[in-house]
Design a protein around this motif. Structure first.
Motif, PDB file in Angstrom:
ATOM      1  N   TYR A  88      36.113  41.158  38.454  1.00 60.39           N
ATOM      2  CA  TYR A  88      35.314  40.131  37.790  1.00 60.39           C
ATOM      3  C   TYR A  88      36.038  38.793  37.794  1.00 60.39           C
ATOM      4  N   PHE A  89      37.327  38.808  37.491  1.00 62.92           N
ATOM      5  CA  PHE A  89      38.080  37.559  37.431  1.00 62.92           C
ATOM      6  C   PHE A  89      38.433  37.055  38.825  1.00 62.92           C
ATOM      7  N   ALA A  90      38.699  37.972  39.749  1.00 56.40           N
ATOM      8  CA  ALA A  90      38.992  37.558  41.117  1.00 56.40           C
ATOM      9  C   ALA A  90      37.827  36.766  41.710  1.00 56.40           C
ATOM     10  N   ASP A  91      36.614  37.135  41.359  1.00 52.94           N
ATOM     11  CA  ASP A  91      35.443  36.413  41.855  1.00 52.94           C
ATOM     12  C   ASP A  91      35.360  34.996  41.309  1.00 52.94           C
ATOM     13  N   ARG A  92      36.121  34.699  40.270  1.00 58.75           N
ATOM     14  CA  ARG A  92      36.025  33.403  39.604  1.00 58.75           C
ATOM     15  C   ARG A  92      37.285  32.551  39.753  1.00 58.75           C
ATOM     16  N   ILE A  93      38.263  33.052  40.472  1.00 56.65           N
ATOM     17  CA  ILE A  93      39.511  32.318  40.662  1.00 56.65           C
ATOM     18  C   ILE A  93      39.600  31.851  42.108  1.00 56.65           C
ATOM     19  N   ASP A  94      39.714  30.540  42.300  1.00 52.74           N
ATOM     20  CA  ASP A  94      39.882  30.010  43.646  1.00 52.74           C
ATOM     21  C   ASP A  94      41.203  30.501  44.228  1.00 52.74           C
ATOM     22  N   GLY A  95      41.148  31.023  45.441  1.00 52.20           N
ATOM     23  CA  GLY A  95      42.328  31.585  46.092  1.00 52.20           C
ATOM     24  C   GLY A  95      42.245  33.084  46.285  1.00 52.20           C
ATOM     25  N   TYR A  96      41.256  33.722  45.609  1.00 49.97           N
ATOM     26  CA  TYR A  96      41.015  35.152  45.784  1.00 49.97           C
ATOM     27  C   TYR A  96      39.863  35.375  46.754  1.00 49.97           C
ATOM     28  N   GLU A  97      39.882  36.516  47.417  1.00 50.26           N
ATOM     29  CA  GLU A  97      38.739  36.956  48.194  1.00 50.26           C
ATOM     30  C   GLU A  97      38.652  38.476  48.148  1.00 50.26           C
TER      31      GLU A  97
END
Length: 355
Positions: A88-97
């Motif tokens: 959930y948080f990875a989808d909202r943090i720039d730099g994650y995919e």
């Protein structure tokens, strides 16, 4: 009782003593919520985004109502808008995919994300969730947020020298998010570091992350740290140095054998105590839960004791989850009354007595 915890005591509380009751975070999703998700995600489905957003609103409203009917003092929306605690948080943090699922154990899979460049904070992650929940709730709202150490440990790191460097960078982003939540009115923040007890040698990294997370927060913000089941003796007493108000620990899992860990040196923080088992698909009786709470009073006095389930309860049948919460609150209120009349006494040592 003094300090930021006092703000969660109801004005009409029936007892002189107060055991704060809450939930760790997740709660079973209504079946119609899961069906709506399936229809929204199905390319051939006929549920549009507006209807899906309304379904999540309705589910959040329903779960807040269940928590309040059960008598919980500090509620959540059961994380109705969230999927898994990292995804959930990875989808909202720039730099994650996202890269697709990896097998965790057995037939269980986890969509383990990758950090492919330096992480950055852009849009808020949880403010909309908090504002909706606080609008529909009459009780104080707790906001659980996955901690930076777990976000780093449970991701593929392709951009930083090591996971420690990634965790520190993520801690600054978590601080940004919590500042936004505080500006929106949140006063009870829970950092979820599920990975800490599984890799206890890194407690110093978690401590540094927490220092960054709480930097600049007002004194009335109450910060808890939830640590999932593990060998707590490998992180205690070092964790007493962490800059948090409360440790929420999964102690029922293991039949409270690990309570002994926190007797010496004296546990000096507030204790979030798992009073019901999140793995058992039947509700404990009020008498059973009261017996569990009495054990906690051997470690901390009532003014520093928070009663909750052992962990998130999203995997239980919904009716069982509600019954556990209802009995848990009843048990806490009865123990409070018995503390008032002297039937039950707290035997926890004074802070510093065993140091």
């Amino acid at each position: 009782m003094t300090g930021p915890r006092e703000q969660f005591r109801p004005d009409d509380h029936p007892n002189e003593h107060f055991l704060l009751t809450t939930v760790v975070g997740s709660y079973p999703k209504p079946k119609w919520h899961d069906r709506a998700r399936e229809l929204f995600e199905d390319p051939d489905g006929d549920l549009d985004r507006g209807a899906w957003e309304k379904a999540k609103d309705d589910a959040s409203r329903a779960i807040v109502d269940e928590h309040e009917r059960a008598g919980i003092d500090a509620v959540t929306d059961g994380e109705m808008r969230r999927t898994e605690m990292v995804e959930y948080f990875a989808d909202r943090i720039d730099g994650y995919e996202r890269n697709g699922r990896v097998k965790v154990w057995g037939h269980n899979y986890f969509d383990k994300p990758s950090v492919y460049r330096e992480v950055e904070y852009s849009d808020s992650w949880l403010v909309d969730e908090y504002e909706f929940t606080s609008d529909v709730a009459t009780h104080p709202v707790k906001v659980p947020i996955t901690g930076p150490y777990t976000l780093a440990s449970w991701s593929f790191n392709e951009a930083y020298e090591d996971d420690a460097a990634l965790a520190i960078a993520l801690a600054d982003l978590v601080n940004d998010e919590i500042q936004q939540l505080v500006d929106a009115g949140a006063r009870y923040i829970q950092i979820d570091e599920a990975a800490l007890a599984t890799t206890p040698e890194d407690h110093a990294i978690v401590g540094e992350c927490l220092e960054r997370i709480v930097d600049g927060l007002p004194e009335d913000v109450y910060v808890g740290l939830h640590v999932c089941y593990g060998d707590y003796s490998r992180i205690y007493p070092e964790i007493l140095e962490f800059p948090v108000d409360e440790f929420d620990l999964e102690l029922n899992n293991g039949d409270y054998d690990q309570l002994e860990v926190f007797r010496e040196p004296t546990f000096t923080k507030n204790l979030g105590f798992g009073a019901v088992d999140v793995h058992a698909a039947e509700a404990e009786s009020v008498a059973e839960i009261k017996a569990n709470i009495r054990r906690a009073l051997e470690v901390v006095p009532p003014e520093r004791l928070t009663i909750s389930p052992d962990c998130g309860i999203k995997l239980l049948p919904r009716e069982v989850a509600y019954a556990k919460l209802e009995n848990m609150v009843q048990a806490a209120r009865e123990i409070e009354a018995e503390l008032d009349d002297g039937t039950v006494e707290a035997t926890a040592p004074a802070p510093g007595a065993a140091d």
